[in-house]
Design an enzyme around this catalytic site. Structure first.
Site, short mmCIF file in Angstrom:
data_model
loop_
_atom_site.label_atom_id
_atom_site.label_comp_id
_atom_site.label_asym_id
_atom_site.label_seq_id
_atom_site.Cartn_x
_atom_site.Cartn_y
_atom_site.Cartn_z
N LYS A 143 -28.64 22.66 -81.71
CA LYS A 143 -29.08 21.84 -80.58
C LYS A 143 -27.84 21.19 -79.97
O LYS A 143 -27.32 20.22 -80.49
CB LYS A 143 -30.08 20.83 -81.12
CG LYS A 143 -30.57 19.65 -80.34
CD LYS A 143 -30.61 19.63 -78.88
CE LYS A 143 -30.62 18.18 -78.43
NZ LYS A 143 -29.57 17.88 -77.48
N GLU A 186 -21.84 12.68 -89.11
CA GLU A 186 -20.49 12.26 -88.71
C GLU A 186 -20.67 11.35 -87.51
O GLU A 186 -21.10 11.80 -86.44
CB GLU A 186 -19.65 13.51 -88.38
CG GLU A 186 -18.15 13.26 -88.48
CD GLU A 186 -17.55 12.78 -87.19
OE1 GLU A 186 -17.67 11.56 -86.90
OE2 GLU A 186 -16.97 13.61 -86.48
N CYS A 225 -13.86 11.31 -81.61
CA CYS A 225 -14.40 10.48 -82.70
C CYS A 225 -13.29 9.82 -83.51
O CYS A 225 -13.45 8.70 -83.98
CB CYS A 225 -15.37 11.25 -83.57
SG CYS A 225 -14.69 12.77 -84.23
N GLU A 272 -17.75 0.94 -81.30
CA GLU A 272 -17.09 2.11 -80.73
C GLU A 272 -17.42 2.20 -79.23
O GLU A 272 -18.57 2.18 -78.84
CB GLU A 272 -17.60 3.37 -81.44
CG GLU A 272 -16.92 4.63 -80.95
CD GLU A 272 -17.42 5.89 -81.68
OE1 GLU A 272 -18.63 6.02 -81.86
OE2 GLU A 272 -16.58 6.71 -82.04
P1 ADP Z 1 -23.87 9.93 -77.70
O1 ADP Z 1 -24.37 8.51 -77.60
O2 ADP Z 1 -22.45 10.06 -78.02
O3 ADP Z 1 -24.34 10.82 -76.58
P2 ADP Z 1 -25.98 10.83 -79.35
O4 ADP Z 1 -26.10 10.51 -80.79
O5 ADP Z 1 -26.96 10.23 -78.42
O6 ADP Z 1 -24.51 10.49 -79.00
O7 ADP Z 1 -25.98 12.40 -79.11
C1 ADP Z 1 -25.49 13.34 -80.01
C2 ADP Z 1 -26.51 14.45 -80.12
O8 ADP Z 1 -27.70 13.92 -80.66
C3 ADP Z 1 -26.91 15.11 -78.80
O9 ADP Z 1 -27.09 16.49 -79.00
C4 ADP Z 1 -28.21 14.42 -78.49
O10 ADP Z 1 -29.07 15.19 -77.66
C5 ADP Z 1 -28.81 14.28 -79.87
N1 ADP Z 1 -29.84 13.24 -79.98
C6 ADP Z 1 -29.94 12.08 -79.30
N2 ADP Z 1 -31.03 11.39 -79.67
C7 ADP Z 1 -31.66 12.13 -80.62
C8 ADP Z 1 -32.84 11.97 -81.42
N3 ADP Z 1 -33.61 10.89 -81.31
N4 ADP Z 1 -33.15 12.94 -82.29
C9 ADP Z 1 -32.37 14.03 -82.45
N5 ADP Z 1 -31.26 14.25 -81.72
C10 ADP Z 1 -30.90 13.32 -80.82
#
Ligand code: ADP
Length: 492
Positions: free
Chosen positions: A186, A262, A297, A396
């Site tokens: 994903k 991570e 990161c 961060e």
């Molecule tokens: P950032 O804030 O750096 O965008 P995220 O943690 O939101 O980091 O995003 C990292 C990944 O996690 C992306 O692929 C995002 O679509 C996915 N993601 C965000 N929210 C969820 C969730 N509730 N469940 C699963 N995956 C998620």
């Protein structure tokens, strides 16, 4: 690499993205627009996978795993496929890098090295590991034989972020495939394009249908469905702490899948007055935080400087920073590319506003840049006088904002370095060997760079401690995440 070739590739239209399920490219339940961070305009759309789409992808990964088309393929044959994939990544390196920059905004000079370059190297590294990692024979009594096998876990769900989609994607996909698992990937909704292309190359290389599936779409729909799936045995993730916390909850609500997270950092870069070359340290401190607009990161986002040299060091750092070329990430001479999204840019500016309110002083930067382009750019920003209680010290940013704090002596440097909930990376600059080793031992983080910052390759683990996560990406240690131990206990 020549600019004309990059410009040509960047002018090509980008087809609407589909999902890869069971070796077929299929439409998702919905679509998500992809905005270019370069000019803010819509670039294309990606498929938005529903929970049903995700269930189909996971079931196809499960079926492929069970029938052994990949999991029981001879190791040498799997190795050949992954080498072919590395060859294809190298062959299409510029195309992959340009495509990735068009939706994620990383400056192309860095993307060329960090994206296809490191992804190809990672696939080769784990391809080679396939037939070189052995099981164990336990030191038992002589009337029994204990054989310890390593077996693939089954279906690996991989949720990856937008800052280095190919590099971080490869850190998860390559060891997962090498050990015989199926993968459901994903990508982040703002950085799916290069990973969709990678998936097409994986099919071309001979990864069998169903072994590698890709579901694009919003985190809260597509990502959530993947993390809740009972068909996923292990979930690997790079992203924010907030999402990491949710993934652990989804695991608890479903099948207790193992989660490896991570989760970024707030990494201290510690400069002592006895550094071998303070000018080099100042330039490296700028690069450590400002490349990829701080969206790294392991970025050295907290600069701790010995008070004796603080003012002179900050002057030199500011001079180096002002020279960094901010702009269109598709231009080869750009050093600081675009911020990935408007939301991210607004978050960065919010951090700067809070930092000044709390008593920090902006030495350079602090504002949105090149607004007339419609793109999301920010001037590299240095804030001095940041204290451990300030938000900029603790949280961060994931943007081009550096917090600077002076320290009096080694003991205070160590205290300040460890005054964080995170523990991903660190840097220490000193010519004193004993001090360097004391700091390496004392700092709680997955990596401590000495007289350099960044650049650690696939041979060494990236493994956060504290709230930076668990489990290692890269190195042979990563194989532990994608395998289960099984003992055969045999009476002789
Ligand atoms: P950032 O804030 O750096 O965008 P995220 O943690 O939101 O980091 O995003 C990292 C990944 O996690 C992306 O692929 C995002 O679509 C996915 N993601 C965000 N929210 C969820 C969730 N509730 N469940 C699963 N995956 C998620």
């Amino acid at each position: 690499m020549d600019q004309a070739m990059i410009d040509r590739l960047a002018a090509a239209p980008v087809a609407a993205g589909k999902l890869l399920i069971g070796g077929e490219w299929v439409k998702g339940a919905g679509e998500t627009p992809v905005l270019s961070p370069i000019d803010g305009k819509q670039l294309t759309t990606i498929a938005a996978a529903s929970a049903d789409d995700v269930a189909r992808a996971c079931a196809s990964g499960r079926a492929a795993f069970e029938d052994g088309r990949w999991s029981r393929m001879a190791p040498a044959a799997r190795k050949a496929v992954l080498h072919r994939l590395a060859d294809l990544i190298e062959k299409h390196a510029t195309e992959l890098a340009v495509l990735g920059v068009r939706d994620n905004g990383t400056e192309i000079s860095m993307a060329l090295k960090a994206e296809p370059g490191s992804a190809a190297g990672t696939f080769r590294y784990y391809a080679e590991a396939i037939d070189k990692v052995y099981g164990e024979v336990a030191p038992t009594a002589s009337n029994v034989l204990g054989l310890i096998h390593r077996e693939p876990v089954g279906v690996v769900g991989a949720i990856v972020p937008w800052n280095f989609p190919l590099m971080i994607g490869a850190w998860k996909i390559a060891p997962a495939l090498a050990t015989g698992n199926s993968v459901v990937l994903k990508p982040a909704e703002t950085a799916s394009l290069s990973l969709l292309r990678l998936a097409a190359l994986a099919l071309e290389a001979g990864v069998p249908p169903g072994v590698f599936n890709v579901v694009t779409g919003p985190g809260r729909v597509t990502g959530e469905a993947l993390a809740l799936s009972n068909d996923v045995d292990v979930l690997v993730f790079t992203g924010s702490g907030a999402t990491g916390r949710r993934l652990l909850q989804y695991s608890a609500q479903s099948n207790l899948k193992r989660c490896y997270l991570e989760l970024g950092g707030k990494s201290p870069n510690v400069v002592f007055a006895d550094a071998p070359d303070l000018s080099a340290a100042a330039k490296a401190a700028a690069t450590a935080i400002f490349r990829n607009a701080g969206q790294v990161c392991v970025a050295g986002s907290r600069l701790l400087v010995e008070a004796l040299v603080h003012d002179a060091f900050v002057d030199e750092l500011a001079t180096a920073t002002r020279k960094m070329a901010v702009g269109n990430p598709l231009k080869l001479d750009t050093q600081v590319g675009a911020v990935n999204s408007l939301t991210q840019l607004e978050g960065n500016l919010g951090f700067v506003a809070d930092a000044t309110r709390e008593g920090g002083e902006i030495v350079t930067g602090g504002s949105r840049a090149l607004e007339e382009t419609g793109g999301y750019y920010m001037d590299p920003t240095i804030v001095t006088g940041v204290r451990p209680e300030h938000r900029l010290y603790r949280e961060e940013v994931f943007g081009p904002v550096l917090a600077v704090t002076p320290f009096a002596d080694e003991a205070e440097a160590l205290r300040l370095a460890n005054a964080s909930d995170f523990g991903l990376a660190a840097g220490v600059w000193t010519a004193n060997l004993s001090r360097a080793h004391r700091m390496v031992r004392g700092i709680r983080s997955g990596v401590v760079h000495v007289n350099t910052y960044g650049g650690a390759d696939v041979t060494v683990p990236l493994s956060g401690v504290k709230q930076s996560g668990n489990g290692a990406d890269k190195s042979l240690h990563a194989l532990e995440k994608y395998t289960d131990l099984k003992t055969a206990w045999i009476q002789l």
